[in-house]
Design a protein around this motif. Structure first.
Motif, PDB file in Angstrom:
ATOM      1  N   SER A   1     -41.205 -73.253  63.210  1.00 46.97           N
ATOM      2  CA  SER A   1     -40.513 -72.452  64.086  1.00 46.97           C
ATOM      3  C   SER A   1     -41.046 -72.028  65.313  1.00 46.97           C
ATOM      4  N   LEU A   2     -42.446 -72.281  65.455  1.00 49.33           N
ATOM      5  CA  LEU A   2     -43.292 -71.863  66.770  1.00 49.33           C
ATOM      6  C   LEU A   2     -43.648 -73.091  67.229  1.00 49.33           C
ATOM      7  N   ALA A   3     -42.927 -74.470  67.001  1.00 46.16           N
ATOM      8  CA  ALA A   3     -43.489 -75.660  67.512  1.00 46.16           C
ATOM      9  C   ALA A   3     -43.575 -75.548  69.088  1.00 46.16           C
ATOM     10  N   ASP A   4     -42.401 -74.805  69.657  1.00 44.85           N
ATOM     11  CA  ASP A   4     -42.038 -75.233  71.263  1.00 44.85           C
ATOM     12  C   ASP A   4     -42.660 -73.790  71.772  1.00 44.85           C
ATOM     13  N   ILE A   5     -43.501 -73.076  71.342  1.00 44.20           N
ATOM     14  CA  ILE A   5     -43.691 -71.910  71.854  1.00 44.20           C
ATOM     15  C   ILE A   5     -44.785 -71.961  73.297  1.00 44.20           C
ATOM     16  N   ASP A   6     -45.420 -73.036  73.248  1.00 46.74           N
ATOM     17  CA  ASP A   6     -46.052 -72.929  74.381  1.00 46.74           C
ATOM     18  C   ASP A   6     -45.405 -73.627  75.839  1.00 46.74           C
ATOM     19  N   THR A   7     -44.341 -74.334  75.487  1.00 50.07           N
ATOM     20  CA  THR A   7     -43.487 -74.840  76.233  1.00 50.07           C
ATOM     21  C   THR A   7     -42.546 -73.868  76.938  1.00 50.07           C
TER      22      THR A   7
ATOM     23  N   LEU B   1     -41.683 -60.433  69.080  1.00 46.37           N
ATOM     24  CA  LEU B   1     -41.864 -61.087  67.913  1.00 46.37           C
ATOM     25  C   LEU B   1     -42.675 -62.364  67.819  1.00 46.37           C
ATOM     26  N   ARG B   2     -42.414 -63.246  68.782  1.00 50.58           N
ATOM     27  CA  ARG B   2     -43.074 -64.702  68.785  1.00 50.58           C
ATOM     28  C   ARG B   2     -44.574 -64.380  68.993  1.00 50.58           C
ATOM     29  N   LYS B   3     -44.986 -63.315  69.811  1.00 56.74           N
ATOM     30  CA  LYS B   3     -46.347 -63.125  69.897  1.00 56.74           C
ATOM     31  C   LYS B   3     -47.035 -62.695  68.565  1.00 56.74           C
ATOM     32  N   PHE B   4     -46.185 -61.797  68.012  1.00 55.73           N
ATOM     33  CA  PHE B   4     -46.784 -61.427  66.733  1.00 55.73           C
ATOM     34  C   PHE B   4     -46.919 -62.601  65.764  1.00 55.73           C
ATOM     35  N   ALA B   5     -46.007 -63.457  65.694  1.00 55.67           N
ATOM     36  CA  ALA B   5     -45.832 -64.436  64.664  1.00 55.67           C
ATOM     37  C   ALA B   5     -46.954 -65.591  65.027  1.00 55.67           C
ATOM     38  N   LYS B   6     -47.094 -65.737  66.521  1.00 57.93           N
ATOM     39  CA  LYS B   6     -48.189 -66.758  66.858  1.00 57.93           C
ATOM     40  C   LYS B   6     -49.647 -66.129  66.685  1.00 57.93           C
ATOM     41  N   SER B   7     -49.708 -64.858  66.714  1.00 59.98           N
ATOM     42  CA  SER B   7     -51.150 -64.199  66.809  1.00 59.98           C
ATOM     43  C   SER B   7     -51.700 -64.363  65.026  1.00 59.98           C
ATOM     44  N   GLN B   8     -50.561 -64.263  64.208  1.00 58.79           N
ATOM     45  CA  GLN B   8     -50.961 -64.414  62.958  1.00 58.79           C
ATOM     46  C   GLN B   8     -51.242 -65.912  62.300  1.00 58.79           C
ATOM     47  N   LEU B   9     -50.501 -66.912  62.845  1.00 57.08           N
ATOM     48  CA  LEU B   9     -50.840 -68.230  62.612  1.00 57.08           C
ATOM     49  C   LEU B   9     -52.245 -68.758  63.391  1.00 57.08           C
ATOM     50  N   ASP B  10     -52.428 -67.961  64.493  1.00 56.38           N
ATOM     51  CA  ASP B  10     -53.748 -68.492  65.348  1.00 56.38           C
ATOM     52  C   ASP B  10     -55.079 -67.697  64.487  1.00 56.38           C
ATOM     53  N   TYR B  11     -54.525 -66.668  63.683  1.00 56.13           N
ATOM     54  CA  TYR B  11     -55.647 -66.220  62.728  1.00 56.13           C
ATOM     55  C   TYR B  11     -56.016 -67.225  61.702  1.00 56.13           C
ATOM     56  N   ILE B  12     -54.854 -67.689  61.031  1.00 57.60           N
ATOM     57  CA  ILE B  12     -54.866 -68.644  59.806  1.00 57.60           C
ATOM     58  C   ILE B  12     -55.589 -69.823  60.067  1.00 57.60           C
ATOM     59  N   LEU B  13     -55.372 -70.423  61.384  1.00 60.41           N
ATOM     60  CA  LEU B  13     -55.965 -71.617  61.871  1.00 60.41           C
ATOM     61  C   LEU B  13     -57.258 -71.683  62.672  1.00 60.41           C
ATOM     62  N   GLY B  14     -57.899 -70.387  62.596  1.00 61.50           N
ATOM     63  CA  GLY B  14     -59.502 -70.317  63.129  1.00 61.50           C
ATOM     64  C   GLY B  14     -59.717 -69.233  64.085  1.00 61.50           C
TER      65      GLY B  14
ATOM     66  N   PRO C   1     -53.796 -62.409  50.787  1.00 64.57           N
ATOM     67  CA  PRO C   1     -52.569 -62.137  51.847  1.00 64.57           C
ATOM     68  C   PRO C   1     -51.952 -62.986  52.550  1.00 64.57           C
ATOM     69  N   LEU C   2     -52.301 -64.038  52.804  1.00 66.37           N
ATOM     70  CA  LEU C   2     -51.721 -65.312  53.622  1.00 66.37           C
ATOM     71  C   LEU C   2     -50.409 -65.552  53.150  1.00 66.37           C
ATOM     72  N   GLN C   3     -50.050 -65.636  51.868  1.00 68.20           N
ATOM     73  CA  GLN C   3     -48.583 -65.825  51.494  1.00 68.20           C
ATOM     74  C   GLN C   3     -47.657 -64.996  52.211  1.00 68.20           C
ATOM     75  N   TYR C   4     -48.105 -63.718  52.278  1.00 66.91           N
ATOM     76  CA  TYR C   4     -47.276 -62.794  52.846  1.00 66.91           C
ATOM     77  C   TYR C   4     -47.167 -63.037  54.433  1.00 66.91           C
ATOM     78  N   VAL C   5     -48.205 -63.195  54.969  1.00 65.84           N
ATOM     79  CA  VAL C   5     -48.405 -63.390  56.334  1.00 65.84           C
ATOM     80  C   VAL C   5     -47.698 -64.210  56.906  1.00 65.84           C
ATOM     81  N   VAL C   6     -47.723 -65.540  56.362  1.00 67.85           N
ATOM     82  CA  VAL C   6     -46.996 -66.713  57.101  1.00 67.85           C
ATOM     83  C   VAL C   6     -45.413 -66.441  56.778  1.00 67.85           C
ATOM     84  N   ASN C   7     -44.807 -65.993  55.762  1.00 65.00           N
ATOM     85  CA  ASN C   7     -43.347 -65.525  55.908  1.00 65.00           C
ATOM     86  C   ASN C   7     -42.966 -64.694  56.459  1.00 65.00           C
ATOM     87  N   ALA C   8     -43.875 -63.514  56.762  1.00 62.90           N
ATOM     88  CA  ALA C   8     -43.540 -62.795  57.982  1.00 62.90           C
ATOM     89  C   ALA C   8     -43.361 -63.289  59.212  1.00 62.90           C
TER      90      ALA C   8
END
Length: 208
Positions: free
Chosen positions: A172-178, A66-79, A28-35
């Motif tokens: 694309s999310l490198a600066d999201i925390d700032t 949108l950014r919260k959705f994207a970050k939540s998916q990457l957070d899942y992937i990273l642990g 599934p992750l190949q689709y998740v990261v592109n989304a």
């Protein structure tokens, strides 16, 4: 973009929060990261167009959604998932050790192995002798389960398509925390037509 939001039930999410864009299928992750990348990119485009959000039917959503959705998916992937493991090799304390990858599985011992000779390493239950740092594997199943088995590529296979999406999403999310997004508004969307048509020029001054 609306279909990515859980409220619309377009796609199922696992109990751990991973969107099932392939409807519970494997890898599934190949689709998740592109989304995640597309959601973040669209948010950047809306910002560039000085538009605070978009409508899904009568409901208005801000770009932060949108950014919260994207970050939540990457957070899942990273642990941040029920397995408490990273699906990116070499990231974090717990990550896949038996990646379905020839170069990572066969030891560098000076011996040249043909295709058939490599099978014994594929079948081995030992951890990979070479750590494929930065490679994202195929990912968990629809129940957030994961089997770190080299022979089961549905869990442990990394692909170029998936990892390209991962890199794009992370950048694309490198600066999201700032809260400061380093998008070059003068170039990145220069070839994209404006969201709204250019208004006509004002009429000439009236003369009696």
């Amino acid at each position: 973009m609306c279909s990515y939001l859980p409220v619309f039930n377009s796609f199922n999410f696992t109990k751990g929060g991973l969107i099932q864009l392939n409807h519970g299928g494997p890898q599934p992750l190949q689709y998740v990261v592109n989304a995640a990348f597309l959601a973040s990119l669209y948010a950047d485009y809306l910002d560039t167009a000085d538009t605070p959000g978009w409508y899904c039917g009568p409901n208005f959503y801000t770009t932060d959604v949108l950014r919260k959705f994207a970050k939540s998916q990457l957070d899942y992937i990273l642990g941040k998932n029920p397995q408490k493991m990273s699906y990116v090799v070499g990231f974090g304390k717990k990550y896949p050790k038996r990646v379905h990858h020839r170069g990572a599985s066969i030891p560098h011992n000076g011996v040249k192995y043909g295709c058939k000779g490599g099978f014994k390493w594929r079948e081995s239950k030992k951890a990979n002798p070479n750590i494929l740092v930065g490679a994202m594997v195929a990912g968990p199943d629809k129940h957030d389960g994961f089997k770190d088995i080299r022979t089961n590529y549905n869990y442990t296979e990394p692909t170029l398509a998936a990892n390209a999406g991962l890199v794009a999403a992370l950048i694309s999310l490198a600066d999201i925390d700032t809260g400061r997004y380093s998008i070059d508004k003068n170039t990145i969307f220069s070839a994209v037509p404006p969201m709204f048509p250019t208004p006509p020029p004002p009429p000439s001054a009236w003369k009696p």
